[in-house]
Design a protein around this motif. Structure first.
Motif, PDB file in Angstrom:
ATOM      1  N   LYS A  38       0.833  -1.198   0.000  1.00 32.66           N
ATOM      2  CA  LYS A  38       0.000   0.000   0.000  1.00 32.66           C
ATOM      3  C   LYS A  38       0.871   1.252   0.000  1.00 32.66           C
ATOM      4  O   LYS A  38       1.921   1.295   0.628  1.00 32.66           O
ATOM      5  CB  LYS A  38      -0.952   0.007   1.190  1.00 32.66           C
ATOM      6  CG  LYS A  38      -0.279   0.178   2.520  1.00 32.66           C
ATOM      7  CD  LYS A  38      -1.296   0.274   3.632  1.00 32.66           C
ATOM      8  CE  LYS A  38      -0.587   0.601   4.935  1.00 32.66           C
ATOM      9  NZ  LYS A  38      -1.472   0.894   6.014  1.00 32.66           N
ATOM     10  N   PRO A  39       0.449   2.271  -0.736  1.00 28.08           N
ATOM     11  CA  PRO A  39       1.212   3.514  -0.762  1.00 28.08           C
ATOM     12  C   PRO A  39       1.194   4.167   0.617  1.00 28.08           C
ATOM     13  O   PRO A  39       0.197   4.093   1.344  1.00 28.08           O
ATOM     14  CB  PRO A  39       0.476   4.383  -1.779  1.00 28.08           C
ATOM     15  CG  PRO A  39      -0.665   3.596  -2.292  1.00 28.08           C
ATOM     16  CD  PRO A  39      -0.716   2.296  -1.588  1.00 28.08           C
ATOM     17  N   LEU A  40       2.284   4.775   0.962  1.00 25.56           N
ATOM     18  CA  LEU A  40       2.394   5.456   2.246  1.00 25.56           C
ATOM     19  C   LEU A  40       2.446   6.958   1.999  1.00 25.56           C
ATOM     20  O   LEU A  40       3.260   7.437   1.206  1.00 25.56           O
ATOM     21  CB  LEU A  40       3.667   4.996   2.967  1.00 25.56           C
ATOM     22  CG  LEU A  40       3.736   3.509   3.295  1.00 25.56           C
ATOM     23  CD1 LEU A  40       5.139   3.124   3.741  1.00 25.56           C
ATOM     24  CD2 LEU A  40       2.724   3.166   4.365  1.00 25.56           C
ATOM     25  N   LYS A  41       1.575   7.677   2.668  1.00 27.74           N
ATOM     26  CA  LYS A  41       1.516   9.134   2.516  1.00 27.74           C
ATOM     27  C   LYS A  41       2.874   9.731   2.922  1.00 27.74           C
ATOM     28  O   LYS A  41       3.423   9.391   3.963  1.00 27.74           O
ATOM     29  CB  LYS A  41       0.413   9.685   3.412  1.00 27.74           C
ATOM     30  CG  LYS A  41       0.230  11.162   3.302  1.00 27.74           C
ATOM     31  CD  LYS A  41      -0.904  11.644   4.190  1.00 27.74           C
ATOM     32  CE  LYS A  41      -1.004  13.153   4.122  1.00 27.74           C
ATOM     33  NZ  LYS A  41      -1.957  13.662   5.090  1.00 27.74           N
ATOM     34  N   GLY A  42       3.404  10.599   2.065  1.00 29.56           N
ATOM     35  CA  GLY A  42       4.657  11.273   2.370  1.00 29.56           C
ATOM     36  C   GLY A  42       5.904  10.465   2.034  1.00 29.56           C
ATOM     37  O   GLY A  42       7.007  10.874   2.366  1.00 29.56           O
ATOM     38  N   GLN A  44       7.972   8.615  -1.141  1.00 24.54           N
ATOM     39  CA  GLN A  44       8.113   8.419  -2.579  1.00 24.54           C
ATOM     40  C   GLN A  44       9.382   7.609  -2.827  1.00 24.54           C
ATOM     41  O   GLN A  44      10.442   7.922  -2.276  1.00 24.54           O
ATOM     42  CB  GLN A  44       8.222   9.745  -3.313  1.00 24.54           C
ATOM     43  CG  GLN A  44       6.952  10.539  -3.305  1.00 24.54           C
ATOM     44  CD  GLN A  44       7.101  11.816  -4.108  1.00 24.54           C
ATOM     45  OE1 GLN A  44       8.090  12.522  -3.984  1.00 24.54           O
ATOM     46  NE2 GLN A  44       6.111  12.094  -4.914  1.00 24.54           N
ATOM     47  N   ASP A  59       9.009  12.686   3.375  1.00 19.55           N
ATOM     48  CA  ASP A  59       8.527  14.043   3.628  1.00 19.55           C
ATOM     49  C   ASP A  59       8.670  14.341   5.121  1.00 19.55           C
ATOM     50  O   ASP A  59       8.041  13.695   5.960  1.00 19.55           O
ATOM     51  CB  ASP A  59       7.062  14.141   3.197  1.00 19.55           C
ATOM     52  CG  ASP A  59       6.493  15.525   3.354  1.00 19.55           C
ATOM     53  OD1 ASP A  59       7.131  16.394   3.995  1.00 19.55           O
ATOM     54  OD2 ASP A  59       5.384  15.752   2.839  1.00 19.55           O
ATOM     55  N   GLU A  62       5.615  15.422   7.189  1.00 19.38           N
ATOM     56  CA  GLU A  62       4.774  14.312   7.624  1.00 19.38           C
ATOM     57  C   GLU A  62       5.450  13.465   8.706  1.00 19.38           C
ATOM     58  O   GLU A  62       4.797  12.989   9.621  1.00 19.38           O
ATOM     59  CB  GLU A  62       4.447  13.440   6.406  1.00 19.38           C
ATOM     60  CG  GLU A  62       3.426  12.373   6.649  1.00 19.38           C
ATOM     61  CD  GLU A  62       2.014  12.917   6.726  1.00 19.38           C
ATOM     62  OE1 GLU A  62       1.217  12.312   7.461  1.00 19.38           O
ATOM     63  OE2 GLU A  62       1.716  13.927   6.075  1.00 19.38           O
ATOM     64  N   TYR A  63       6.760  13.265   8.591  1.00 17.89           N
ATOM     65  CA  TYR A  63       7.453  12.274   9.431  1.00 17.89           C
ATOM     66  C   TYR A  63       8.660  12.835  10.171  1.00 17.89           C
ATOM     67  O   TYR A  63       9.609  12.105  10.446  1.00 17.89           O
ATOM     68  CB  TYR A  63       7.890  11.084   8.568  1.00 17.89           C
ATOM     69  CG  TYR A  63       6.733  10.353   7.963  1.00 17.89           C
ATOM     70  CD1 TYR A  63       5.830   9.669   8.768  1.00 17.89           C
ATOM     71  CD2 TYR A  63       6.523  10.352   6.595  1.00 17.89           C
ATOM     72  CE1 TYR A  63       4.751   9.005   8.225  1.00 17.89           C
ATOM     73  CE2 TYR A  63       5.454   9.683   6.040  1.00 17.89           C
ATOM     74  CZ  TYR A  63       4.569   9.012   6.860  1.00 17.89           C
ATOM     75  OH  TYR A  63       3.505   8.354   6.313  1.00 17.89           O
TER      76      TYR A  63
END
Length: 113
Positions: A38-42, A44, A59, A62-63
């Motif tokens: 699954k894609p993880l927000k923040g 790439q 990012d 975000e993290y």
């Protein structure tokens, strides 16, 4: 059995403090095989010309908390590249899997847990 084989067998022995009673063997194996992670927000991924993942951009908006924890765990002298905004603020960190795989594994394990 020679000395090298004896040492290898000792290295493979399970230590008492490991507890996998709640573990599921191959829990994410099928996802990795099918590319269905699954894609993880923040997050790439950086790929090479053959489409293989060679690194990751994280990012920091975000993290940042997670990155700060990693810097405490790993030696802060680890050389990484940052993306910065026009004011010079760090907005993302770039990790190469070749050089920073342990750091990425810690981050990824935290994100999917």
């Amino acid at each position: 059995m020679n000395k090298a084989n004896t040492e290898l067998n000792q290295d493979l022995d399970m230590l008492d403090e490991y507890d996998f009673t709640g573990g599921v063997r191959g829990k994410y194996y099928q996802q990795y095989q099918n590319g269905n992670i699954k894609p993880l927000k923040g997050i790439q991924f950086v790929t090479d010309t053959k489409g293989r993942k060679t690194g990751v951009l994280i990012d920091l908006n975000e993290y940042q908390y997670l990155w700060d924890e990693c810097l405490k765990t790993f030696d802060e002298s680890v050389k990484v590249q940052y993306l910065v905004d026009s004011q010079g603020e760090k907005i993302a960190v770039c990790l190469s899997f070749r050089e920073h795989l342990q750091i990425w594994q810690k981050i990824y394990d935290t994100l999917i847990a």
